[in-house]
Scaffold this motif. Structure first.
Motif, mmCIF file in Angstrom:
data_model
loop_
_atom_site.group_PDB
_atom_site.id
_atom_site.type_symbol
_atom_site.label_atom_id
_atom_site.label_comp_id
_atom_site.label_asym_id
_atom_site.label_seq_id
_atom_site.Cartn_x
_atom_site.Cartn_y
_atom_site.Cartn_z
ATOM 1 N N ALA A 127 -0.996 -3.636 1.930
ATOM 2 C CA ALA A 127 -0.526 -3.257 1.227
ATOM 3 C C ALA A 127 -0.413 -4.703 0.789
ATOM 4 O O ALA A 127 0.055 -4.140 -1.056
ATOM 5 C CB ALA A 127 1.170 -3.293 1.254
ATOM 6 N N CYS A 346 7.226 -1.144 6.884
ATOM 7 C CA CYS A 346 7.004 -0.265 5.122
ATOM 8 C C CYS A 346 8.088 0.811 4.639
ATOM 9 O O CYS A 346 8.636 1.101 5.168
ATOM 10 C CB CYS A 346 5.481 -0.209 5.070
ATOM 11 S SG CYS A 346 5.023 0.250 3.060
ATOM 12 N N ASN A 347 8.981 -0.090 3.319
ATOM 13 C CA ASN A 347 10.205 0.639 2.629
ATOM 14 C C ASN A 347 10.764 2.144 4.153
ATOM 15 O O ASN A 347 10.646 2.990 4.275
ATOM 16 C CB ASN A 347 9.215 1.620 1.827
ATOM 17 C CG ASN A 347 8.029 0.999 0.610
ATOM 18 O OD1 ASN A 347 8.821 -0.273 0.281
ATOM 19 N ND2 ASN A 347 6.903 1.792 0.367
ATOM 20 N N SER A 378 8.915 -2.045 -3.897
ATOM 21 C CA SER A 378 8.256 -1.734 -2.455
ATOM 22 C C SER A 378 8.136 -2.655 -1.828
ATOM 23 O O SER A 378 7.269 -3.629 -2.312
ATOM 24 C CB SER A 378 7.412 -0.498 -3.670
ATOM 25 O OG SER A 378 6.436 -0.031 -2.601
ATOM 26 N N ASP A 379 7.376 -2.532 -0.615
ATOM 27 C CA ASP A 379 6.687 -3.191 0.729
ATOM 28 C C ASP A 379 4.973 -2.463 0.510
ATOM 29 O O ASP A 379 4.191 -3.633 0.850
ATOM 30 C CB ASP A 379 7.408 -2.975 1.452
ATOM 31 C CG ASP A 379 8.365 -3.579 2.251
ATOM 32 O OD1 ASP A 379 8.925 -4.112 1.617
ATOM 33 O OD2 ASP A 379 10.107 -2.474 2.742
ATOM 34 N N GLY A 380 4.685 -1.550 -0.072
ATOM 35 C CA GLY A 380 3.255 -1.002 -0.272
ATOM 36 C C GLY A 380 3.417 0.204 -0.210
ATOM 37 O O GLY A 380 4.566 1.187 -0.674
ATOM 38 N N SER A 382 2.506 4.349 -0.711
ATOM 39 C CA SER A 382 2.221 5.218 0.122
ATOM 40 C C SER A 382 1.677 6.464 -0.920
ATOM 41 O O SER A 382 0.473 7.237 -0.217
ATOM 42 C CB SER A 382 3.580 6.509 -0.131
ATOM 43 O OG SER A 382 3.888 6.657 -1.452
ATOM 44 N N TYR A 389 -3.337 0.901 -0.078
ATOM 45 C CA TYR A 389 -2.898 2.192 1.163
ATOM 46 C C TYR A 389 -2.450 1.496 2.401
ATOM 47 O O TYR A 389 -3.765 0.899 2.792
ATOM 48 C CB TYR A 389 -3.139 3.229 0.675
ATOM 49 C CG TYR A 389 -2.941 4.027 1.885
ATOM 50 C CD1 TYR A 389 -1.327 4.621 1.946
ATOM 51 C CD2 TYR A 389 -3.749 5.111 3.008
ATOM 52 C CE1 TYR A 389 -1.022 5.161 3.072
ATOM 53 C CE2 TYR A 389 -2.973 5.326 3.797
ATOM 54 C CZ TYR A 389 -1.394 5.704 3.508
ATOM 55 O OH TYR A 389 -0.837 6.680 4.896
ATOM 56 N N CYS A 393 2.608 2.508 5.691
ATOM 57 C CA CYS A 393 3.478 3.177 3.792
ATOM 58 C C CYS A 393 3.675 4.329 4.267
ATOM 59 O O CYS A 393 4.000 5.304 3.192
ATOM 60 C CB CYS A 393 2.392 2.311 3.003
ATOM 61 S SG CYS A 393 3.463 0.229 3.057
ATOM 62 N N ALA A 398 9.048 5.941 6.949
ATOM 63 C CA ALA A 398 8.947 4.875 5.557
ATOM 64 C C ALA A 398 8.708 6.282 4.544
ATOM 65 O O ALA A 398 8.497 7.452 4.805
ATOM 66 C CB ALA A 398 7.094 4.983 5.780
ATOM 67 N N LYS A 400 8.983 7.972 1.007
ATOM 68 C CA LYS A 400 7.451 8.632 -0.011
ATOM 69 C C LYS A 400 8.795 9.445 -1.249
ATOM 70 O O LYS A 400 9.230 9.893 -0.251
ATOM 71 C CB LYS A 400 6.937 9.298 0.871
ATOM 72 C CG LYS A 400 6.097 8.350 1.965
ATOM 73 C CD LYS A 400 4.938 9.175 2.837
ATOM 74 C CE LYS A 400 5.013 8.411 4.105
ATOM 75 N NZ LYS A 400 6.539 9.384 5.225
ATOM 76 N N SER A 402 6.254 5.761 -2.563
ATOM 77 C CA SER A 402 5.878 4.423 -2.589
ATOM 78 C C SER A 402 5.174 3.633 -3.722
ATOM 79 O O SER A 402 4.268 3.923 -3.698
ATOM 80 C CB SER A 402 6.854 3.521 -1.342
ATOM 81 O OG SER A 402 7.786 3.734 -1.229
#
Ligand code: BGC
Length: 424
Positions: A127, A346-347, A378-380, A382, A389, A393, A398, A400, A402
């Protein structure tokens, strides 16, 4: 050292051209303090300085508030901009973003910056893979941390990039490097978080080929950052993951030794204060017995909350010969009980803003609670078709959809706000 005639000319030109374009444009003196800052990294500087609410995050938050139709939620959103947080220098270009935000730091505030651009970044995930590739350590050193070459001189830029690449050279002329920026602001106090996830990955993901490839650059790069950023107006905290990462009994000692080795290789710089935790992946500060304490493997981890982790990892660091005070990210840990597995980073869906930055932690080893990761970024992504990707995520827990790491996610921000503990 001998200088040739042309080198001397270049040196003179470089000295004249030294202030970057941004330096000239900014009303530098606006909130500036009148005397040089000298931070004693043997003490908790957060007792004296408040983490600065930087204008970059404020502008993200203000824009987000404008999109909220519920007026009381919008008013609450606005208040998030008043919270002190760290600003991430995640590319060479984004050092400029940090620089734009230094002018207004009052004398009793400390500007928080994250140093985050190692070659082969995020070696155990996708990510946050960065702009520098494995092997680009000299670029990391000379363009990100500390500009050593005289790229500012039009003459040398011409030689280096040629007429054809004039635009590239122009862009670089306007860029600064971190050391130069920090030295240009001797009256401002800075707290730096050094390279989230990097050294912890070398402890627990050393068997991945990507981490094997990144390892030498991480160690060299972090040591270089320690050495070069060791300035009187700076205190440094190097990332140490969190209790669910280096807190496993088998990881505490190797983790502390990994960090301490790099610190010693850098010559044990005076301005290193210790470690930062809970930045990427997080735990409650003192939930007891801890969110994952009933998991079948819980017996192998004696750090079931972040407070215990700071105590135990701090003790291990001390034994390994490194300063051991911590700052702990409480930006997004307001709600617990959301993750299926401890390592889900992630998120996290259902998350809420946590405790606001304060030096009042109740634990001597913990200098401060801070907001490290700016909540809403965002962390990464989706998007399963994106190059960066990462399957984490796409997990059930997580949020979505994102967007790409670092990009604003309005819906996630609103969720953090609604779920904030304490509320806004
Ligand atoms: C991203 C960076 C971003 C930072 C803060 C990281 O996960 O990779 O691009 O600046 O988070 O949001």
């Amino acid at each position: 050292m001998k200088f040739t005639h042309s080198a001397l000319l270049a040196l003179a030109a470089s000295a004249m051209a030294a202030p970057s374009a941004t330096t000239k444009e900014q009303p530098r003196q606006a909130g500036a303090c009148s005397s040089a800052v000298s931070l004693d990294a043997k003490t908790n500087v957060f007792k004296k300085y408040t983490l600065h609410p930087n204008d970059f995050y404020r502008s993200e938050v203000d824009a987000a508030a404008e999109q909220i139709s519920d007026s009381s939620l919008a008013a609450a959103a606005k208040k998030v901009g008043d919270v002190g947080s760290f600003l991430w220098m995640d590319t060479i270009e984004n050092i400029g973003r940090a620089e734009k935000n230094i002018a207004d730091v009052p004398c009793d505030h400390i500007m928080g910056l994250v140093v985050y651009d190692l070659p082969g970044r995020d070696c155990a995930a996708k990510a946050s893979n960065g702009e520098l590739k494995v092997g680009e350590i000299s670029k990391y050193k000379s363009e990100y941390i500390d500009r050593k070459y005289f790229l500012y001189t039009p003459f040398l830029s011409l030689i280096r990039y040629g007429g054809k690449k004039g635009k590239k050279a122009d862009k670089r002329k306007n860029q600064t490097a971190i050391v130069k920026m920090l030295k240009a602001h001797p009256n401002t106090a800075f707290a730096l978080i050094i390279e989230p996830d990097s050294l912890p990955n070398l402890v627990t993901n050393a068997d991945l080929q990507t981490c094997k490839d990144s390892a030498a650059g991480y160690r060299d790069g972090v040591a270089y950052a320690f050495k070069q950023l060791n300035l009187p107006n700076v205190v440094m905290y190097v990332d140490a993951g969190h209790g669910g990462w280096l807190g496993w009994d088998a990881n505490l000692k190797p983790g502390a030794q990994e960090l301490a080795k790099v610190y010693k290789n850098a010559g044990s710089p005076s301005q290193v204060r210790g470690f930062a935790t809970n930045i990427a992946g997080w735990n409650s500060w003192d939930e007891s017995p801890g969110e994952f304490s009933t998991a079948s493997d819980a017996k192998y981890n004696s750090c079931q909350n972040e407070k215990t982790y700071v105590e135990k990892f701090g003790a291990a660091l001390k034994s390994a010969g490194m300063p051991n005070h911590a700052i702990v990210d409480t930006g997004r840990n307001g709600v617990t009980g959301l993750r299926k597995e401890w390592g889900d980073w992630c998120n996290v869906n259902g998350a809420g803003f946590g405790v606001r930055p304060t030096a009042d932690t109740g634990l001597e080893l913990a200098d401060a609670f801070v907001w490290g990761k700016p909540g809403g970024e965002s962390d990464g992504t989706s998007d399963t078709s994106a190059t960066r990707y990462d399957s984490f995520c796409g997990k059930d827990d997580a949020f979505k959809p994102s967007p790409e790491a670092g990009t604003w996610n309005q819906a996630y921000f609103e969720m953090l706000l609604k779920n904030a503990v304490p509320s806004f």
